[in-house]
Motif scaffolding. Structure first.
Motif, PDB file in Angstrom:
ATOM      1  N   THR A 123      10.010   3.977  10.361  1.00  0.00           N
ATOM      2  CA  THR A 123      11.230   3.221  10.610  1.00  0.00           C
ATOM      3  C   THR A 123      11.366   2.059   9.615  1.00  0.00           C
ATOM      4  N   CYS A 124      10.295   1.317   9.429  1.00  0.00           N
ATOM      5  CA  CYS A 124      10.319   0.194   8.474  1.00  0.00           C
ATOM      6  C   CYS A 124      10.553   0.694   7.055  1.00  0.00           C
ATOM      7  N   PHE A 125       9.867   1.751   6.687  1.00  0.00           N
ATOM      8  CA  PHE A 125      10.016   2.271   5.327  1.00  0.00           C
ATOM      9  C   PHE A 125      11.442   2.744   5.074  1.00  0.00           C
ATOM     10  N   GLN A 126      12.003   3.475   6.021  1.00  0.00           N
ATOM     11  CA  GLN A 126      13.353   3.993   5.855  1.00  0.00           C
ATOM     12  C   GLN A 126      14.402   2.888   5.885  1.00  0.00           C
ATOM     13  N   ALA A 127      14.059   1.753   6.482  1.00  0.00           N
ATOM     14  CA  ALA A 127      14.969   0.601   6.492  1.00  0.00           C
ATOM     15  C   ALA A 127      14.843  -0.217   5.206  1.00  0.00           C
ATOM     16  N   GLY A 128      13.947   0.219   4.326  1.00  0.00           N
ATOM     17  CA  GLY A 128      13.784  -0.463   3.049  1.00  0.00           C
ATOM     18  C   GLY A 128      12.747  -1.569   3.043  1.00  0.00           C
ATOM     19  N   ASP A 129      12.012  -1.712   4.120  1.00  0.00           N
ATOM     20  CA  ASP A 129      11.004  -2.768   4.219  1.00  0.00           C
ATOM     21  C   ASP A 129       9.619  -2.180   3.950  1.00  0.00           C
ATOM     22  N   GLN A 130       9.340  -1.926   2.682  1.00  0.00           N
ATOM     23  CA  GLN A 130       8.073  -1.304   2.298  1.00  0.00           C
ATOM     24  C   GLN A 130       6.886  -2.216   2.617  1.00  0.00           C
ATOM     25  N   THR A 131       7.068  -3.510   2.486  1.00  0.00           N
ATOM     26  CA  THR A 131       5.982  -4.459   2.762  1.00  0.00           C
ATOM     27  C   THR A 131       5.555  -4.373   4.224  1.00  0.00           C
ATOM     28  N   GLN A 132       6.538  -4.405   5.131  1.00  0.00           N
ATOM     29  CA  GLN A 132       6.223  -4.301   6.567  1.00  0.00           C
ATOM     30  C   GLN A 132       5.634  -2.933   6.892  1.00  0.00           C
ATOM     31  N   ALA A 133       6.162  -1.881   6.295  1.00  0.00           N
ATOM     32  CA  ALA A 133       5.643  -0.537   6.523  1.00  0.00           C
ATOM     33  C   ALA A 133       4.174  -0.457   6.104  1.00  0.00           C
ATOM     34  N   LEU A 134       3.850  -1.038   4.980  1.00  0.00           N
ATOM     35  CA  LEU A 134       2.480  -1.044   4.479  1.00  0.00           C
ATOM     36  C   LEU A 134       1.566  -1.865   5.384  1.00  0.00           C
ATOM     37  N   GLN A 135       2.067  -2.996   5.860  1.00  0.00           N
ATOM     38  CA  GLN A 135       1.270  -3.812   6.785  1.00  0.00           C
ATOM     39  C   GLN A 135       0.976  -3.059   8.070  1.00  0.00           C
ATOM     40  N   LEU A 136       1.992  -2.400   8.617  1.00  0.00           N
ATOM     41  CA  LEU A 136       1.783  -1.607   9.838  1.00  0.00           C
ATOM     42  C   LEU A 136       0.820  -0.445   9.588  1.00  0.00           C
ATOM     43  N   LEU A 137       0.993   0.223   8.456  1.00  0.00           N
ATOM     44  CA  LEU A 137       0.131   1.354   8.120  1.00  0.00           C
ATOM     45  C   LEU A 137      -1.322   0.917   8.003  1.00  0.00           C
ATOM     46  N   ASN A 138      -1.555  -0.184   7.308  1.00  0.00           N
ATOM     47  CA  ASN A 138      -2.924  -0.653   7.081  1.00  0.00           C
ATOM     48  C   ASN A 138      -3.501  -1.432   8.253  1.00  0.00           C
ATOM     49  N   GLY A 139      -2.673  -1.751   9.224  1.00  0.00           N
ATOM     50  CA  GLY A 139      -3.122  -2.508  10.392  1.00  0.00           C
ATOM     51  C   GLY A 139      -3.212  -1.622  11.626  1.00  0.00           C
ATOM     52  N   ARG A 140      -2.199  -1.735  12.455  1.00  0.00           N
ATOM     53  CA  ARG A 140      -2.193  -1.040  13.744  1.00  0.00           C
ATOM     54  C   ARG A 140      -2.323   0.477  13.619  1.00  0.00           C
ATOM     55  N   CYS A 141      -1.603   1.040  12.659  1.00  0.00           N
ATOM     56  CA  CYS A 141      -1.605   2.502  12.515  1.00  0.00           C
ATOM     57  C   CYS A 141      -2.991   3.003  12.101  1.00  0.00           C
ATOM     58  N   ARG A 142      -3.603   2.353  11.128  1.00  0.00           N
ATOM     59  CA  ARG A 142      -4.942   2.750  10.682  1.00  0.00           C
ATOM     60  C   ARG A 142      -5.960   2.581  11.806  1.00  0.00           C
ATOM     61  N   HIS A 143      -5.856   1.464  12.534  1.00  0.00           N
ATOM     62  CA  HIS A 143      -6.778   1.211  13.639  1.00  0.00           C
ATOM     63  C   HIS A 143      -6.651   2.297  14.710  1.00  0.00           C
ATOM     64  N   ALA A 144      -5.425   2.610  15.092  1.00  0.00           N
ATOM     65  CA  ALA A 144      -5.203   3.652  16.103  1.00  0.00           C
ATOM     66  C   ALA A 144      -5.714   4.998  15.606  1.00  0.00           C
ATOM     67  N   SER A 145      -5.448   5.306  14.350  1.00  0.00           N
ATOM     68  CA  SER A 145      -5.906   6.567  13.765  1.00  0.00           C
ATOM     69  C   SER A 145      -7.425   6.654  13.781  1.00  0.00           C
ATOM     70  N   ASN A 146      -8.086   5.582  13.389  1.00  0.00           N
ATOM     71  CA  ASN A 146      -9.551   5.574  13.394  1.00  0.00           C
ATOM     72  C   ASN A 146     -10.111   5.770  14.787  1.00  0.00           C
ATOM     73  N   GLN A 147      -9.459   5.195  15.782  1.00  0.00           N
ATOM     74  CA  GLN A 147      -9.919   5.364  17.157  1.00  0.00           C
ATOM     75  C   GLN A 147      -9.763   6.815  17.617  1.00  0.00           C
ATOM     76  N   VAL A 148      -8.629   7.429  17.279  1.00  0.00           N
ATOM     77  CA  VAL A 148      -8.417   8.833  17.640  1.00  0.00           C
ATOM     78  C   VAL A 148      -9.499   9.702  16.994  1.00  0.00           C
ATOM     79  N   LEU A 149      -9.749   9.471  15.704  1.00  0.00           N
ATOM     80  CA  LEU A 149     -10.764  10.256  14.999  1.00  0.00           C
ATOM     81  C   LEU A 149     -12.147  10.054  15.608  1.00  0.00           C
ATOM     82  N   LEU A 150     -12.484   8.821  15.921  1.00  0.00           N
ATOM     83  CA  LEU A 150     -13.777   8.535  16.529  1.00  0.00           C
ATOM     84  C   LEU A 150     -13.919   9.243  17.868  1.00  0.00           C
ATOM     85  N   LEU A 151     -12.900   9.151  18.695  1.00  0.00           N
ATOM     86  CA  LEU A 151     -12.958   9.788  20.013  1.00  0.00           C
ATOM     87  C   LEU A 151     -13.015  11.310  19.909  1.00  0.00           C
TER      88      LEU A 151
END
Length: 161
Positions: A123-151
């Protein structure tokens, strides 16, 4: 001992035993799946394929945010955690077989959260906010992904794979 392996350990049992029991020698803290039940679960879900697919989603998001992909993804579809193979299993057969265990509920919740965060990145990326998209990707999204993989890896290990 891993998180899931405290709940999903295979132990030799005689054929008259129920499909799940509490291990008395472990002070009742570990669920034990007999080999036949664990084998049946392994035929219902390919955990390795789920891990690879999940890692693929994360890479696809990274490629999008970094401009290495022009594939258009709809956030309203991505946020639905029951559309991927893992999500269908978690919300269907997996829920029926393992849903009464708190560790399984954690996997379902982390998987759902990953999909929500992935949709937010898009949503952020498509709205043109690449900075926010990158922050979300490297923050919450990466953390959630790592937890799924670990589990998932702990579930796999706990099922004797």
């Amino acid at each position: 001992m891993g998180f899931f392996s405290r709940f999903f350990r295979i132990r030799e049992q005689d054929s008259s035993s129920p499909e799940t029991t509490w291990a008395v020698e472990d002070n009742g803290s570990e669920l034990v799946l007999d080999e036949e039940y664990a084998s049946m679960l392994m035929t219902e879900i390919d955990i390795d394929a789920a891990i690879i697919s999940h890692e693929g989603w994360r890479l696809q998001l990274q490629d999008m945010v970094h401009g290495r992909s022009s594939e258009v993804t709809r956030p309203e579809r991505i946020c639905q955690d029951d559309r991927c193979d893992l999500g269908r299993w978690l919300n269907g057969t997996g829920q029926a077989r393992l849903g009464h265990y708190p560790a399984f509920g954690m996997l379902v919740a982390r998987h759902r959260y990953f999909h929500q965060q992935a949709a937010a990145v898009i949503t952020c990326f498509q709205a043109g906010d690449q900075t926010q998209a990158l922050q979300l990707l490297n923050g919450r999204c990466r953390h959630a992904s790592n937890q799924v993989l670990l589990l998932l890896k702990e579930l796999k290990r706990g099922m004797g794979q």
